[in-house]
Write a protein that holds these residues in place. Structure first.
Motif, PDB file in Angstrom:
ATOM      1  N   GLY A 182      28.888 -80.903 107.297  1.00 44.27           N
ATOM      2  CA  GLY A 182      28.573 -79.520 106.969  1.00 44.27           C
ATOM      3  C   GLY A 182      27.678 -79.468 105.737  1.00 44.27           C
ATOM      4  O   GLY A 182      27.152 -80.475 105.264  1.00 44.27           O
ATOM      5  N   VAL A 183      27.487 -78.266 105.200  1.00 44.72           N
ATOM      6  CA  VAL A 183      26.696 -78.094 103.979  1.00 44.72           C
ATOM      7  C   VAL A 183      27.621 -77.519 102.914  1.00 44.72           C
ATOM      8  O   VAL A 183      28.085 -76.388 103.044  1.00 44.72           O
ATOM      9  N   PRO A 184      27.933 -78.256 101.869  1.00 45.08           N
ATOM     10  CA  PRO A 184      28.902 -77.799 100.862  1.00 45.08           C
ATOM     11  C   PRO A 184      28.441 -76.517 100.173  1.00 45.08           C
ATOM     12  O   PRO A 184      27.258 -76.379  99.833  1.00 45.08           O
ATOM     13  N   PRO A 185      29.350 -75.559  99.934  1.00 47.87           N
ATOM     14  CA  PRO A 185      28.988 -74.295  99.272  1.00 47.87           C
ATOM     15  C   PRO A 185      28.298 -74.463  97.921  1.00 47.87           C
ATOM     16  O   PRO A 185      27.418 -73.646  97.595  1.00 47.87           O
ATOM     17  N   PRO A 186      28.644 -75.470  97.094  1.00 45.82           N
ATOM     18  CA  PRO A 186      27.949 -75.569  95.795  1.00 45.82           C
ATOM     19  C   PRO A 186      26.438 -75.748  95.902  1.00 45.82           C
ATOM     20  O   PRO A 186      25.726 -75.558  94.909  1.00 45.82           O
ATOM     21  N   THR A 187      25.928 -76.117  97.079  1.00 44.20           N
ATOM     22  CA  THR A 187      24.484 -76.253  97.236  1.00 44.20           C
ATOM     23  C   THR A 187      23.784 -74.901  97.245  1.00 44.20           C
ATOM     24  O   THR A 187      22.558 -74.846  97.105  1.00 44.20           O
ATOM     25  N   GLY A 188      24.541 -73.828  97.406  1.00 41.50           N
ATOM     26  CA  GLY A 188      23.925 -72.509  97.523  1.00 41.50           C
ATOM     27  C   GLY A 188      23.543 -72.141  98.937  1.00 41.50           C
ATOM     28  O   GLY A 188      23.089 -71.022  99.195  1.00 41.50           O
ATOM     29  N   TYR A 189      23.701 -73.069  99.869  1.00 43.95           N
ATOM     30  CA  TYR A 189      23.442 -72.759 101.273  1.00 43.95           C
ATOM     31  C   TYR A 189      24.594 -71.941 101.849  1.00 43.95           C
ATOM     32  O   TYR A 189      25.761 -72.216 101.561  1.00 43.95           O
TER      33      TYR A 189
END
Length: 876
Positions: A407-414
């Protein structure tokens, strides 16, 4: 009662025929097709109990039907044990929850923690849920034997080796062993009660299923029951109850020790190699074994090879999983080390999780077209992917995930902006909330049926072409409820197709209250023959409410009377204050389509008579501390930001409205930390707690103790108030029951709100601490009702935490001669039917005892004998 007595008598007389039989077992099931299931009853019995051997067993399917199923296989084990397998097939009528069970008359004789184990029914069950939405279910499978050995004063560890073929999440709990009709065995006790004490503790890890006994104190056989629950999407899908037996010996041997193995991950198609090492304190050679679901998979099963028995012992785990292994929950591998001692062989267990990770989609492309970004990518390498998840963020990050990230971790801003369904659906058009001039970046992950995601694709970015106007400023110039003023500025399109839209051009400006869609026309610009270089790109909106709301604007572009397109609806930055103790929290509501890099905070200075700069923040929140309570403070915010497009002015400055706030003490102290020392025999509970003034507060003045009698009660009740911050303990004495749950709160000094209300702030509950009773009840086996005022009444010699009893006593012919519900019994030796003294002799009794426990009243049943002696002259 007579029927019950006769049943007990018959059961006693039947013991020799069925002695020393069931030791352990469980029921598992698997889905065959449709509504048909196969159940497997596995029992472990004593081979020497040939008279009690069971060539067939009766199974109840949980839908008011039952079958007798034959034994399919016997596996002979060491230590007078055999494993028996029985297979049964059943078709259900429809969805539902069904308790599949089996009961057999006898356990083996001499189990320490089961009273009269040889006359106690052996019961096992599993729960099957057939869900119309979540589908068919398979039970957990258990790969480790339930017969195990332990040594006195040595740490014992056991694991069932459970795995779920469906990949469901598992949880484990320790429950009492069960008897007739699935009820807890009367008088059952856990192994740590033999005897009780700090050196005899048990613990079951709810996540790994590891059972620890630290440390056995008494030789003998003990039975425990482990309930394994499986969960799918947070819904309980089924359970398996395993009843297992531990035999404790006296020995000098020490168990081996496996060097801990960290959790890991592996990408599909790659090979995972893990080296296992175990040592032995006594330098005994050690046998290593590995088990769990990876070894049960066809075609790409794992392997484990022991290279040395040492010490230290060495082994290697190898697995190359394919795409079919990708799922949300990890695979668990269990490692077992067993030493080769001259006494009793002891074991150690370790487990580790393996996440199987699918690669991210390749060749992600992002192509702008009008107000839309069109995405495309290659199909996932894993054929059972069910679709794709699309993530977006403003501006580029250049994120490269670590090896084990999915997945794409939330801290990336995605953030997730869309999904596609189906492995072949590899395009997506994003047109939600996009602003011209802004750069948008995307990552795509493959999604699997159970919710697992692949690694993300590489990042792809696009900037929408500037073929429409773009708002650059919505700035508050004056704050007022009716005379407020906003300045709206926009940038002209630079890539408009003037062949398609030849002009003349004009703009219409619309405003909306707050964050409502702008539908109120507030300005129409004059006509212009060209849009390129058009100078009238600002508008000042006056006589509006800028005090209690934001204002949202949209600009529409027209070619002659033909609508061309709109800007992104853009509100002014609106700030609000939240009061705290000697502070104000400034919340900055920023919904602009451009990115604001930081915010400058201005506060009004009464001495200077103007706003002055005090600080800046990159977050849309600022805490102004060190203020004076009940004094007013006023603020505005200046934002500095910009778009990614080079055709737009690089630095955008906007102002919020002005707002004021009053700090006041509305903050509760942090909660105390509670501990309890319970003296069950003395009927005392000593509560002690920390003083928050020592670490997180400065005005705690009082404490409140809350209590509830049972752990499952919904509400606590306040019972004691202590008006001294330094008094951090309380002793409850002379308690009828020490059981219950306690919590403590701290309250601060009297405070005043801006409206003049006087109040206290009370903290949240401390940690909740619960204690249980230690109920005991013991009857004598002799009493002498002869009128000498000594031992004239049958009374318990020990009674603690007993709510009530059901006591019945019978003569040798099974006639009920006395009964009571008084815990003190107080039987004077008279027959309640004739009110005459009964003769000397032996009398049989049954008793059901209702004791007070933390989880509610607990009932146990037992039977016994009492002898009556009396002198001849007092017999009537």
């Amino acid at each position: 009662m007579l029927k019950r007595l006769l049943y007990l008598i018959l059961l006693v007389f039947s013991i020799p025929a069925y002695a020393t039989h069931n030791r352990a077992g469980e029921i598992t099931y698997e889905h065959i097709s449709g509504l048909q299931y196969k159940a497997t009853i596995t029992t472990y019995t004593k081979t020497s109990a040939f008279a009690a051997d069971r060539p067939e067993l009766e199974i109840k399917w949980g839908d008011n039907t039952l079958d007798t199923i034959p034994r399919a296989q016997i596996i002979y084990l060491s230590g007078d044990a055999q494993k028996n397998l029985y297979y049964g097939y059943h078709t259900y009528a429809g969805p539902g929850t069904f308790v599949i069970s089996m009961e057999d008359p006898n356990r083996n004789e001499g189990v320490v923690n089961i009273p009269s184990s040889v006359s106690t029914v052996f019961y096992i069950e599993s729960v099957l849920t057939i869900d119309a939405v979540l589908g068919y279910n398979n039970s957990v499978q258990l790969t480790n034997s339930p017969l195990d050995n332990a040594c006195i004063d040595k740490l014992f560890i056991h694991n069932t080796g459970a795995y779920d073929p469906d990949g469901d999440s598992l949880s484990f709990s320790l429950v009492p062993c069960q008897a007739l009709d699935g009820l807890p065995i009367p008088g059952y006790t856990y192994p740590n009660q033999w005897p009780t004490g700090p050196d005899n503790q048990i613990y079951l890890d709810q996540q790994t299923g590891n059972f620890f006994w630290d440390t056995p104190q008494l030789q003998g056989e003990y039975n425990i029951a482990i309930l394994i629950q499986e969960w799918k999407q947070g819904i309980l899908m089924g359970t398996v109850l395993r009843d297992m037996q531990i035999t404790v010996f006296f020995c000098d041997n020490n168990p081996p020790e496996i060097i801990p193995i960290p959790d890991t991950c592996i990408h599909v198609g790659e090979t995972l190699i893990i080296n296992i090492t175990a040592t032995d304190p006594d330098n005994n050679p050690v046998d290593l074994d590995a088990f769990g679901e990876p070894f049960e998979i066809e075609n790409d099963e794992a392997s484990f090879t022991q290279s040395s028995s040492g010490p230290p012992a060495q082994g290697t785990f190898i697995w190359t999983p394919d795409c079919e292994r990708v799922r949300l929950n990890p695979y668990v591998v269990y490692i077992k080390a067993k030493d080769n001692s001259t006494e009793i062989d002891l074991v150690d267990f370790e487990s580790f999780n393996i996440h199987i990770i699918a690669p991210g989609p390749d060749n992600l492309q992002a192509d702008p077209l009008g107000n839309t970004v069109n995405l495309s990518w290659d199909q996932s390498e894993c054929d059972h992917a069910s679709g794709y998840a699309i993530y977006r963020r403003p501006d580029s990050l250049g994120y490269i995930p670590d090896y084990c990230v999915t997945g794409v971790p939330p801290p990336t801003g995605y953030v997730l902006v869309g999904n596609t369904v189906g492995i072949n659906n590899t395009t997506y058009s994003d047109n939600y909330g996009l602003a011209l001039g802004q750069k948008y970046c995307y990552m795509v992950c493959a999604v699997f049926p159970d919710g697992a995601e692949s690694q993300p694709s590489l990042e792809a970015c696009a900037i929408l072409i500037k073929d429409l106007p773009v708002i650059t400023n919505v700035s508050v110039g004056f704050t007022d409820l009716t005379l407020g003023r906003d300045t709206v500025v926009w940038s002209n399109p630079t890539e408009l197709n003037e062949t398609q839209y030849p002009g003349p051009f004009h703009y219409k400006v619309f405003r909306g209250d707050g964050y409502a869609e702008p539908n109120n026309l507030v300005y129409t610009s004059p006509l212009s023959s060209t849009i390129i270089g058009y100078v009238d790109t600002s508008f000042v909106n006056t006589n509006i409410n800028t005090d209690s709301q934001a204002n949202t604007y949209r600009i529409d572009l027209y070619s002659d009377d033909n609508f061309v397109g709109s800007t992104f609806s853009t509100p002014s930055i609106y700030i609000s204050t939240q009061a705290g103790d000697n502070k104000l929290i400034l919340n900055i509501n920023d919904q602009t389509p451009w990115i604001n890099y930081y915010y400058q905070i201005y506060r009004f200075d009464d001495d200077l008579g103007e706003f002055i700069y005090i600080d800046s923040t990159i977050q849309p929140l600022y805490i102004d501390s060190g203020l004076v309570n009940l004094q007013s403070y006023c603020y505005y915010v200046k934002s500095i930001g910009g778009y990614a497009s080079t055709t737009i002015i690089p630095i955008l400055i906007n102002y919020s409205q002005e707002t004021c706030g009053i700090p006041w003490d509305n903050e509760a102290p942090c909660p105390p930390v509670l501990s309890i020392e319970s003296e069950c025999e003395d009927a005392e509970n000593l509560l002690t707690w920390t003083n928050p003034n020592n670490y997180c507060a400065d005005d705690v003045m009082m404490y409140t103790i809350y209590y509830k009698a049972y752990e499952n009660d919904e509400e606590f009740e306040p019972i004691i108030t202590i008006n001294n911050a330094l008094d951090t303990s309380y002793l409850f004495t002379d308690l009828f029951s020490v059981a219950g749950c306690y919590a403590v709160t701290a309250s601060d000094s009297l405070n005043t709100s801006p409206d003049g209300t006087v109040f206290r702030n009370e903290s949240d509950f401390s940690n909740i601490v619960c204690v249980d009773n230690c109920p005991e009840y013991e009857l004598p086996n002799v009493f002498t009702p002869n009128g000498d005022n000594v031992n004239d009444l049958l009374r318990p010699v020990l009674s603690r935490n007993v709510q009530d009893v059901i006591f019945s006593i019978y003569n040798r012919w099974g006639t009920l001669i006395f009964e009571t519900d008084d815990p003190e019994i107080n039987w004077d030796g008279k027959d309640m039917n004739s009110n005459k003294d009964v003769s000397e002799g032996v009398y049989f009794y049954t008793i059901t005892i209702n004791v007070i426990r933390l989880n509610g009243n607990e009932t146990s049943a037992s039977a016994g004998y009492v002898y009556i002696f009396r002198s001849d002259q007092n017999t009537k």
